[in-house]
Design a protein around this motif. Structure first.
Motif, short mmCIF file in Angstrom:
data_model
loop_
_atom_site.label_atom_id
_atom_site.label_comp_id
_atom_site.label_asym_id
_atom_site.label_seq_id
_atom_site.Cartn_x
_atom_site.Cartn_y
_atom_site.Cartn_z
N ASN A 78 21.65 6.37 50.56
CA ASN A 78 20.56 5.43 50.27
C ASN A 78 19.22 6.09 50.62
O ASN A 78 19.17 7.23 51.11
CB ASN A 78 20.76 4.11 51.03
CG ASN A 78 20.71 4.29 52.55
OD1 ASN A 78 20.38 5.36 53.07
ND2 ASN A 78 21.04 3.24 53.27
N SER A 79 18.14 5.39 50.36
CA SER A 79 16.81 5.98 50.55
C SER A 79 16.55 6.35 52.01
O SER A 79 15.79 7.29 52.29
CB SER A 79 15.73 5.02 50.05
OG SER A 79 15.81 3.77 50.72
N ALA A 80 17.16 5.64 52.94
CA ALA A 80 16.97 5.94 54.36
C ALA A 80 17.89 7.05 54.86
O ALA A 80 17.78 7.48 56.00
CB ALA A 80 17.19 4.68 55.18
N LYS A 81 18.82 7.49 54.02
CA LYS A 81 19.79 8.53 54.37
C LYS A 81 20.66 8.15 55.57
O LYS A 81 21.08 9.01 56.34
CB LYS A 81 19.07 9.86 54.65
CG LYS A 81 18.29 10.43 53.47
CD LYS A 81 19.23 10.82 52.35
CE LYS A 81 18.47 11.39 51.15
NZ LYS A 81 17.99 12.74 51.34
N ASP A 82 20.93 6.84 55.69
CA ASP A 82 21.77 6.41 56.81
C ASP A 82 23.03 5.66 56.36
O ASP A 82 23.81 5.19 57.19
CB ASP A 82 20.97 5.54 57.78
CG ASP A 82 20.39 4.28 57.13
OD1 ASP A 82 20.66 4.04 55.93
OD2 ASP A 82 19.66 3.54 57.82
N ALA A 83 23.22 5.55 55.06
CA ALA A 83 24.41 4.88 54.54
C ALA A 83 24.65 5.33 53.11
O ALA A 83 23.72 5.71 52.39
CB ALA A 83 24.26 3.36 54.59
N LEU A 84 25.92 5.28 52.71
CA LEU A 84 26.27 5.64 51.34
C LEU A 84 26.21 4.41 50.44
O LEU A 84 26.49 3.30 50.87
CB LEU A 84 27.67 6.26 51.30
CG LEU A 84 27.82 7.60 52.03
CD1 LEU A 84 29.30 7.98 52.11
CD2 LEU A 84 27.02 8.69 51.35
N GLU A 85 25.86 4.65 49.19
CA GLU A 85 25.80 3.58 48.21
C GLU A 85 26.25 4.10 46.85
O GLU A 85 26.32 5.32 46.63
CB GLU A 85 24.37 3.02 48.09
CG GLU A 85 23.37 4.04 47.57
CD GLU A 85 21.95 3.51 47.49
OE1 GLU A 85 21.70 2.41 48.02
OE2 GLU A 85 21.10 4.18 46.88
N LEU A 86 26.57 3.20 45.96
CA LEU A 86 26.96 3.59 44.61
C LEU A 86 25.72 4.06 43.85
O LEU A 86 24.69 3.41 43.85
CB LEU A 86 27.61 2.43 43.87
CG LEU A 86 28.89 1.86 44.49
CD1 LEU A 86 29.46 0.76 43.59
CD2 LEU A 86 29.93 2.94 44.72
N THR A 87 25.84 5.19 43.18
CA THR A 87 24.75 5.71 42.36
C THR A 87 24.46 4.79 41.19
O THR A 87 23.32 4.68 40.74
CB THR A 87 25.11 7.12 41.85
OG1 THR A 87 25.49 7.94 42.96
CG2 THR A 87 23.94 7.76 41.13
N PHE A 88 25.50 4.10 40.72
CA PHE A 88 25.39 3.22 39.55
C PHE A 88 25.79 1.81 39.99
O PHE A 88 26.95 1.40 39.86
CB PHE A 88 26.28 3.74 38.42
CG PHE A 88 26.00 5.20 38.12
CD1 PHE A 88 24.88 5.57 37.39
CD2 PHE A 88 26.84 6.20 38.61
CE1 PHE A 88 24.61 6.91 37.14
CE2 PHE A 88 26.57 7.53 38.36
CZ PHE A 88 25.44 7.89 37.62
N PRO A 89 24.84 1.07 40.54
CA PRO A 89 25.17 -0.18 41.25
C PRO A 89 25.71 -1.29 40.38
O PRO A 89 26.34 -2.22 40.89
CB PRO A 89 23.82 -0.58 41.87
CG PRO A 89 22.79 0.07 41.01
CD PRO A 89 23.39 1.37 40.58
N ASN A 90 25.47 -1.22 39.07
CA ASN A 90 25.93 -2.29 38.18
C ASN A 90 27.21 -1.94 37.44
O ASN A 90 27.62 -2.67 36.53
CB ASN A 90 24.82 -2.63 37.18
CG ASN A 90 23.57 -3.14 37.87
OD1 ASN A 90 23.65 -3.93 38.82
ND2 ASN A 90 22.41 -2.68 37.44
N ALA A 91 27.82 -0.83 37.82
CA ALA A 91 28.98 -0.33 37.07
C ALA A 91 30.30 -0.68 37.74
O ALA A 91 30.39 -0.81 38.96
CB ALA A 91 28.87 1.19 36.91
#
Length: 277
Positions: free
Chosen positions: A115-128
């Motif tokens: 994520n933008s804060a570099k403290d957690a992972l997130e899906l690159t394609f959030p609506n997929a």
């Protein structure tokens, strides 16, 4: 339907590992190695706009891992997953489906990011929706000793933890009638090979069954394959179908050529013509 080639960059792997028992004196003529015996390989993905779905097939290795890990694979070139998607005229938020042919790091790593804060992972394609085969998923989360180093938890667990994970074998025709899913078990358990019909053309994204044009001969299989003899059988069957049906084979790792048609010669299966998608 529109099909776009997505360039997720290049990386390097050992040439001997990529060609198994084939001598370097043979493969080096087509895929020249550097002084460390490393060859440059593409991470080629596809983006398919069906009108109802926007489907990303594979996502490269991403950039989550630290510099030391990245250094093992010598990421190079100007290719970038998100830049390439935007160049095709789309944004990451528009992707409806992410289909990983398999969950080795160089095919699914770009689908998850910091994520933008570099403290957690997130899906690159959030609506997929994120897709794999259920048997392949089980092999990824409980890997054998041979594949353990390529199934990275940070690449795959967020797909499950966010509820985005879906299995291709649990639903009929998840991508419509013009996209069939073929499976292979030689490289890894239930690797997915999408067969895409678009007008008069049929494209087979053959994934790591035939990663480059230099791997067309049936005995040319990778040292990474978990069942190399099965890969040879699968290759022969697919190449026979490609010749009979004039399929266009799309290469995921070929550093130069996107795709090709195949012919059967007195020396076996060979390239007929190179194709640009």
């Amino acid at each position: 339907m529109q099909i776009h080639v997505i360039d997720a960059g290049h990386f390097k792997l050992d040439g001997g590992a990529m060609f198994g028992v084939v001598p370097k004196t043979i493969w080096n003529k087509q895929m020249p190695a550097d002084d460390n015996n490393l060859c440059s390989w593409a991470m080629r993905c596809l983006l398919i706009d069906t009108g109802q779905q926007l489907i990303l097939i594979d996502s490269g290795m991403g950039s989550k891992q630290d510099a030391r890990w990245q250094g093992f694979y010598f990421r190079h070139g100007e290719g970038d997953l998100i830049t390439s998607i935007k160049k095709a005229g789309y944004s990451p938020n528009e992707i409806t489906d992410v289909l990983s042919t398999h969950l080795h790091f160089d095919h699914c790593g770009g689908a998850v990011q910091w994520n933008s804060a570099k403290d957690a992972l997130e899906l690159t394609f959030p609506n997929a929706k994120y897709w794999t085969h259920s048997a392949h998923w089980e092999s990824a989360i409980q890997p054998n000793a041979r594949e353990k180093a390529t199934f990275l938890k940070e690449n795959i667990m967020p797909m499950h933890e966010t509820g985005a994970l879906h299995f291709t074998d649990k639903i009929v025709n998840p991508f419509g009638k013009n996209i069939d899913l073929l499976y292979a078990d030689g490289h890894t358990e239930k690797m997915i090979m999408p067969k895409i019909t678009n007008g008069d053309n049929t494209y087979l994204f053959i994934a790591d069954t035939i990663p480059s044009h230099a791997h067309i001969p049936v005995p040319y299989v990778m040292g990474y394959d978990v069942r190399p003899l099965q890969t040879m059988s699968e290759k022969e069957l697919l190449l026979k179908q490609a010749v009979e049906n004039n399929w266009i084979i799309v290469f995921d790792h070929d550093p130069i050529h996107e795709a090709a048609t195949i012919q059967l010669t007195e020396k076996g299966y060979r390239i007929a013509d190179f194709v640009t998608i």
